[in-house]
Design a protein around this motif. Sequence first.
Motif, mmCIF file in Angstrom:
data_model
loop_
_atom_site.group_PDB
_atom_site.id
_atom_site.type_symbol
_atom_site.label_atom_id
_atom_site.label_comp_id
_atom_site.label_asym_id
_atom_site.label_seq_id
_atom_site.Cartn_x
_atom_site.Cartn_y
_atom_site.Cartn_z
ATOM 1 N N ASP A 115 -20.534 -30.130 8.168
ATOM 2 C CA ASP A 115 -20.278 -30.801 6.852
ATOM 3 C C ASP A 115 -19.550 -32.010 7.549
ATOM 4 N N ASN A 120 -17.835 -42.278 1.381
ATOM 5 C CA ASN A 120 -17.944 -42.756 0.038
ATOM 6 C C ASN A 120 -18.849 -43.923 -0.319
ATOM 7 N N HIS A 129 -12.983 -41.501 8.423
ATOM 8 C CA HIS A 129 -14.637 -41.182 8.661
ATOM 9 C C HIS A 129 -14.922 -41.021 9.982
ATOM 10 N N TYR A 302 -14.992 -32.861 -8.192
ATOM 11 C CA TYR A 302 -15.292 -32.639 -6.450
ATOM 12 C C TYR A 302 -15.399 -31.359 -6.203
ATOM 13 N N ASP A 306 -18.445 -29.175 -4.353
ATOM 14 C CA ASP A 306 -18.428 -28.251 -3.027
ATOM 15 C C ASP A 306 -18.731 -27.113 -3.189
HETATM 16 N N1 ARG Z 1 -16.199 -38.006 0.741
HETATM 17 C C1 ARG Z 1 -15.164 -37.354 0.910
HETATM 18 C C2 ARG Z 1 -14.046 -38.393 1.526
HETATM 19 O O1 ARG Z 1 -14.277 -39.444 2.035
HETATM 20 C C3 ARG Z 1 -15.270 -36.162 2.161
HETATM 21 C C4 ARG Z 1 -16.267 -35.296 1.938
HETATM 22 C C5 ARG Z 1 -16.003 -34.065 2.848
HETATM 23 N N2 ARG Z 1 -16.761 -33.011 2.622
HETATM 24 C C6 ARG Z 1 -16.917 -31.980 1.687
HETATM 25 N N3 ARG Z 1 -17.874 -31.147 1.392
HETATM 26 N N4 ARG Z 1 -15.939 -32.147 0.441
HETATM 27 O O2 ARG Z 1 -12.877 -38.028 1.357
#
Ligand code: ARG
Length: 557
Positions: A115, A120, A129, A302, A306
């Motif tokens: 993962d 976002n 990222h 969140y 997950d």
């Molecule tokens: N979208 C999240 C961020 O930018 C990261 C996600 C990481 N992966 C997960 N399975 N939580 O902080």
Amino acid sequence: MDIQIAKSIAVALNNELTVSDIQNLLEKPRNSDLGDVAFPCFTLAKKLRISPHTIAVDIQNKLNCDFIQEVQVVGGYVNIFYHQPTITHQVLSQIVKEKNLYGTHQASKGNVVLDFSSPNIAKPFSMGHLRSTVIGNALANIAEKNGYQAIRINHLGDWGTQFGKLIVAYRKWGDQKTIEAAPIEELLKIYVKFHEEAEQDETLNEQARTAFKALEDGDEEALALWQWFRDASLEEFKTIYQLLGINFDSFAGEAFYNDKMAAVVQELEEKELLVQSEGANVVEIANMPPCLITKTDGATLYATRDLAAAFYRKQQYDPKKIFYVVGHEQSLHFTQLFNVIEKMGYDWAKDLQHVPFGMILKEGKKMSTRKGKIVLLADVLTEAIATAKRNIEEKNPNLVDKENVAHQVGVGAVIFNDLKTDRLHDIEFSIEHMMHFEGETGPYIQYTYARISSLLERANEHSDEVSLETLGEEAWPVVLLLEQFPKVIDNAFEQTDPSQIAKYALQLARLFNKYYAHNKVLVDDSQRTSRLAFCYCVAIVLKESLTLLGIAAPKNM
Ligand code: ARG
């Protein structure tokens, strides 16, 4: 080689220690006067109540195999010198035969899920990222080299209350045309405006909640907007992935789990793990804050998504491991997540692993914002490519395929700069430094590879025969390093640490260049063919190292 030495020592010791015990004890001597590998006898001496020196002498007398030149005893150490022609022959023949499959585990060991990246929606692709993307991709390559099937998942941040705000903001201040022209930039603008206005106008937040509720309830108009934001953002992200040469097997983001959370929440209830606390339903965990599962109005979070994602992946891919490549600021979140799954009674919770990393710094400062302005990754990559182009114009103006090579060198420099350091450390980001052809850079390794490639081309001879001889003083450390490659691959996977491969490649390039400075490869003598085979092997391993890191290896530059 270690394993063969360990086996011989085990025989000499009448199997007093296992081969793997011996392997763990083997040391690389500080300097080559003390041999190529050393075995310390102190542990065994304690066990057998004999002096280490006596044991060492005993091993010395009994050690006997064709790849050992000499055995010396110094104190409690057995110092072993390899028979250089035999080892050189063995290592080079194997590489010539296996080529880019040298060090590859052929056995299929099952799936691993990675993962990573996971930006976002409607937010800029941050430098954090970038790190996740580059580290995650390298780990996936390394997993494949180790015999696993890697499943690359981009867990997009495409759900949550912020979408309620975005919908309200769009309806008030959004303009379709402007957004279509530069989606992420414009969406960010109206999102920021929402927060500014919300400070004056309290009803805005209420409107956002209502809008998000509508979205969750499947309101068509809201969903269409959400879909548009998502598609447009993803398209922008994909141009970055294309620049980096990275692909995903799945873009199942947070929203994908909307219809999969109820079952998990129900299971938590049935197992009596959910408790009410300060207006939320949480799972309590010893020695840390509780994990928030649902708010009182039933809204999920969140962590809930997950949780559902972990169950889905377990069921869908039956992975041996799931790696979450996410910055260390989310450590608590993942510890909570893994704990909740364990509390639910699933022993596979132990197969879930957070792979954290440090920040990107510019002149020692966090890089995500520059005077309030976001540093756009696409701009950074474009700048690196332009710098590479200038360097090529200067050094090799007649190069064919300049554009493509500049792309490979510019992007390679950014990726290598990230991967050469322990992932937990913060990294410095200076395009100027990372582009140097000399030093600890991607271009340095690419350049070494290109040099060997053109040498082999000029030689205009190719033989897979490796004769049994020594290639000289400067070649020997390179041969030893080539021999280590499979071990480095294992370690990089076990320690989820791509920097081991980056450091390895640097060392290989450095030692090879030292050899090259002192040896004329193309001279017409009896060793020419062997020297060419040697250079060919170095090229294979350098290229494979770069490939594992996700970096291209141009033949000319
Ligand atoms: N979208 C999240 C961020 O930018 C990261 C996600 C990481 N992966 C997960 N399975 N939580 O902080």
